[in-house]
Design a protein around this motif. Structure first.
Motif, PDB file in Angstrom:
ATOM      1  N   ALA A  92       0.861  -1.153   0.014  1.00  0.00           N
ATOM      2  CA  ALA A  92       0.007   0.052  -0.049  1.00  0.00           C
ATOM      3  C   ALA A  92       0.800   1.159  -0.025  1.00  0.00           C
ATOM      4  CB  ALA A  92      -0.854   0.135   1.311  1.00  0.00           C
ATOM      5  N   ASP A  93       0.328   2.306  -0.522  1.00  0.00           N
ATOM      6  CA  ASP A  93       0.929   3.500  -0.553  1.00  0.00           C
ATOM      7  C   ASP A  93       0.241   4.716   0.222  1.00  0.00           C
ATOM      8  OD1 ASP A  93       3.263   2.832  -1.875  1.00  0.00           O
ATOM      9  OD2 ASP A  93       2.267   3.072  -3.744  1.00  0.00           O
ATOM     10  N   LEU A  94       0.910   5.646   0.533  1.00  0.00           N
ATOM     11  CA  LEU A  94       0.539   6.916   1.193  1.00  0.00           C
ATOM     12  C   LEU A  94       0.363   7.790  -0.066  1.00  0.00           C
ATOM     13  CD1 LEU A  94      -1.077   8.910   3.342  1.00  0.00           C
ATOM     14  CD2 LEU A  94       1.490   9.278   4.355  1.00  0.00           C
ATOM     15  N   ASN A  95      -0.491   8.244  -0.486  1.00  0.00           N
ATOM     16  CA  ASN A  95      -0.454   9.163  -1.848  1.00  0.00           C
ATOM     17  C   ASN A  95      -1.113  10.267  -1.330  1.00  0.00           C
ATOM     18  OD1 ASN A  95      -0.038   7.065  -3.972  1.00  0.00           O
ATOM     19  ND2 ASN A  95      -1.639   6.207  -2.755  1.00  0.00           N
ATOM     20  N   PHE A  96      -0.288  11.693  -1.734  1.00  0.00           N
ATOM     21  CA  PHE A  96      -0.597  13.129  -1.587  1.00  0.00           C
ATOM     22  C   PHE A  96      -0.909  13.729  -2.943  1.00  0.00           C
ATOM     23  CE2 PHE A  96       0.242  17.417   0.251  1.00  0.00           C
ATOM     24  CZ  PHE A  96      -0.995  17.413   0.299  1.00  0.00           C
ATOM     25  N   TYR A  97      -1.956  14.204  -3.350  1.00  0.00           N
ATOM     26  CA  TYR A  97      -2.342  14.901  -4.512  1.00  0.00           C
ATOM     27  C   TYR A  97      -2.727  16.469  -3.968  1.00  0.00           C
ATOM     28  CZ  TYR A  97      -3.233  10.338  -6.447  1.00  0.00           C
ATOM     29  OH  TYR A  97      -3.022   9.192  -6.889  1.00  0.00           O
ATOM     30  N   SER A  98      -1.951  17.330  -4.593  1.00  0.00           N
ATOM     31  CA  SER A  98      -2.129  18.626  -4.033  1.00  0.00           C
ATOM     32  C   SER A  98      -2.024  19.763  -5.281  1.00  0.00           C
ATOM     33  CB  SER A  98      -0.757  18.947  -3.251  1.00  0.00           C
ATOM     34  OG  SER A  98      -0.981  20.295  -2.630  1.00  0.00           O
ATOM     35  N   GLY A  99      -2.726  21.116  -5.105  1.00  0.00           N
ATOM     36  CA  GLY A  99      -2.710  21.906  -6.028  1.00  0.00           C
ATOM     37  C   GLY A  99      -3.555  23.035  -5.204  1.00  0.00           C
ATOM     38  N   THR A 100      -3.934  24.108  -6.039  1.00  0.00           N
ATOM     39  CA  THR A 100      -4.656  25.210  -5.425  1.00  0.00           C
ATOM     40  C   THR A 100      -5.924  25.017  -5.591  1.00  0.00           C
ATOM     41  OG1 THR A 100      -4.740  26.186  -7.734  1.00  0.00           O
ATOM     42  CG2 THR A 100      -2.645  27.076  -6.484  1.00  0.00           C
ATOM     43  N   MET A 101      -6.769  25.805  -4.919  1.00  0.00           N
ATOM     44  CA  MET A 101      -8.065  25.833  -5.077  1.00  0.00           C
ATOM     45  C   MET A 101      -8.372  25.758  -6.688  1.00  0.00           C
ATOM     46  SD  MET A 101      -9.649  28.330  -2.155  1.00  0.00           S
ATOM     47  CE  MET A 101      -8.673  29.869  -2.759  1.00  0.00           C
ATOM     48  N   ASP A 102      -9.644  25.300  -6.935  1.00  0.00           N
ATOM     49  CA  ASP A 102      -9.974  25.090  -8.569  1.00  0.00           C
ATOM     50  C   ASP A 102      -9.470  24.394  -9.281  1.00  0.00           C
ATOM     51  OD1 ASP A 102     -12.150  26.847  -7.954  1.00  0.00           O
ATOM     52  OD2 ASP A 102     -11.051  28.798  -8.235  1.00  0.00           O
ATOM     53  N   CYS A 103      -8.394  23.621  -8.864  1.00  0.00           N
ATOM     54  CA  CYS A 103      -7.536  22.717  -9.792  1.00  0.00           C
ATOM     55  C   CYS A 103      -8.197  21.241  -9.755  1.00  0.00           C
ATOM     56  CB  CYS A 103      -6.153  22.663  -9.265  1.00  0.00           C
ATOM     57  SG  CYS A 103      -5.878  21.701  -7.654  1.00  0.00           S
ATOM     58  N   GLY A 104      -9.425  20.998  -9.334  1.00  0.00           N
ATOM     59  CA  GLY A 104      -9.969  19.682  -9.346  1.00  0.00           C
ATOM     60  C   GLY A 104      -9.501  18.677  -8.565  1.00  0.00           C
ATOM     61  N   LYS A 105      -9.378  18.949  -7.252  1.00  0.00           N
ATOM     62  CA  LYS A 105      -8.692  17.869  -6.230  1.00  0.00           C
ATOM     63  C   LYS A 105      -9.872  16.928  -5.794  1.00  0.00           C
ATOM     64  CE  LYS A 105      -7.315  20.866  -3.179  1.00  0.00           C
ATOM     65  NZ  LYS A 105      -7.645  22.041  -4.206  1.00  0.00           N
ATOM     66  N   SER A 106     -11.039  17.613  -5.570  1.00  0.00           N
ATOM     67  CA  SER A 106     -12.271  16.919  -5.068  1.00  0.00           C
ATOM     68  C   SER A 106     -12.747  16.144  -6.027  1.00  0.00           C
ATOM     69  CB  SER A 106     -13.324  17.930  -4.420  1.00  0.00           C
ATOM     70  OG  SER A 106     -12.793  18.487  -3.267  1.00  0.00           O
ATOM     71  N   THR A 107     -12.825  16.668  -7.380  1.00  0.00           N
ATOM     72  CA  THR A 107     -13.229  15.928  -8.609  1.00  0.00           C
ATOM     73  C   THR A 107     -12.449  14.694  -8.682  1.00  0.00           C
ATOM     74  OG1 THR A 107     -14.117  18.125  -9.497  1.00  0.00           O
ATOM     75  CG2 THR A 107     -13.857  16.035 -10.919  1.00  0.00           C
TER      76      THR A 107
END
Length: 217
Positions: free
Chosen positions: A2-17
């Protein structure tokens, strides 16, 4: 493994999508997961995107212990193959450590999503710890844009249309003033140059109409 994955960016870049899409993809392949979020725009215990999609989620409060919750469910016969953790910037350092322990000791994948820095350009506690511990740190490729068209790298907070750089990370009422209506709090993504100059889209429009407009954007 298993991995611990971190996806990041500013607001409005589609993280929740992306978080919603990732959860959908895993579920359609027969995997069983849990979705967590904190302070989502749609309200408590909901993971939503600006595209109008949303799913039920477990609200992450300061008292939530990820390790105890996951171990408790597994002990009672539950199945958990992965965790989707949105708005991870709001998690505490201890909660990120718990997620790492879940990956290492229980072999459960964790997919965390969050922004790196707040409106003061300071790293969030949860994001900072994820950068330190994540097996994979990925910057989202959908770029949010500043009003000038340049890539947005900073998150700005506005009150009554004016950019501010001080205050609580999560607004709870510290901007109230007696005998004055509560200010309208908003957020906007800016490039570094315009964040430094505190020039939002609204202030840029106002400057364009001013006879004293500066000779640079």
């Amino acid at each position: 493994m298993a991995d611990l994955n971190f996806y990041s960016g500013t607001m409005d870049c589609g993280k929740s999508t992306l978080a919603l899409q990732l959860d959908h993809n895993h579920r359609t392949r027969g995997r069983v997961g849990r979705v967590f979020t904190s302070h989502d725009r749609a309200g408590e215990a909901t993971l939503s995107s600006r595209l109008g999609l949303e799913v039920h989620a477990i609200e992450v409060t300061p008292s939530l212990n990820f390790w105890d919750k996951v171990v408790g469910e597994l002990t009672h016969g539950g199945r958990i193959d992965y965790l989707v953790c949105d708005e991870a910037q709001f998690y505490s350092r201890e909660q990120i450590d718990q997620l790492a322990k879940i990956v290492d000791e229980l072999d459960i994948d964790v997919f965390a999503f969050g922004i790196l820095s707040d409106f003061r350009t300071q790293l969030f506690e949860g994001s900072a710890r994820l950068v330190e511990l994540a097996d994979r740190f990925l910057t989202l490729q959908v770029e949010a844009l500043c009003w000038c068209g340049k890539r947005a790298t900073h998150n700005a907070r506005t009150e009554d249309g004016i950019m501010v750089t001080e205050g609580e990370v999560i607004v709870v009422g510290d901007v109230d003033v007696p005998d004055r209506p509560a200010p309208t709090v908003g957020y906007e993504v800016l490039c570094r140059r315009h964040h430094r100059r505190r020039m939002t889209a609204a202030s840029a429009r106002a400057a364009a109409l001013s006879p004293d407009v500066l000779p640079f954007p």
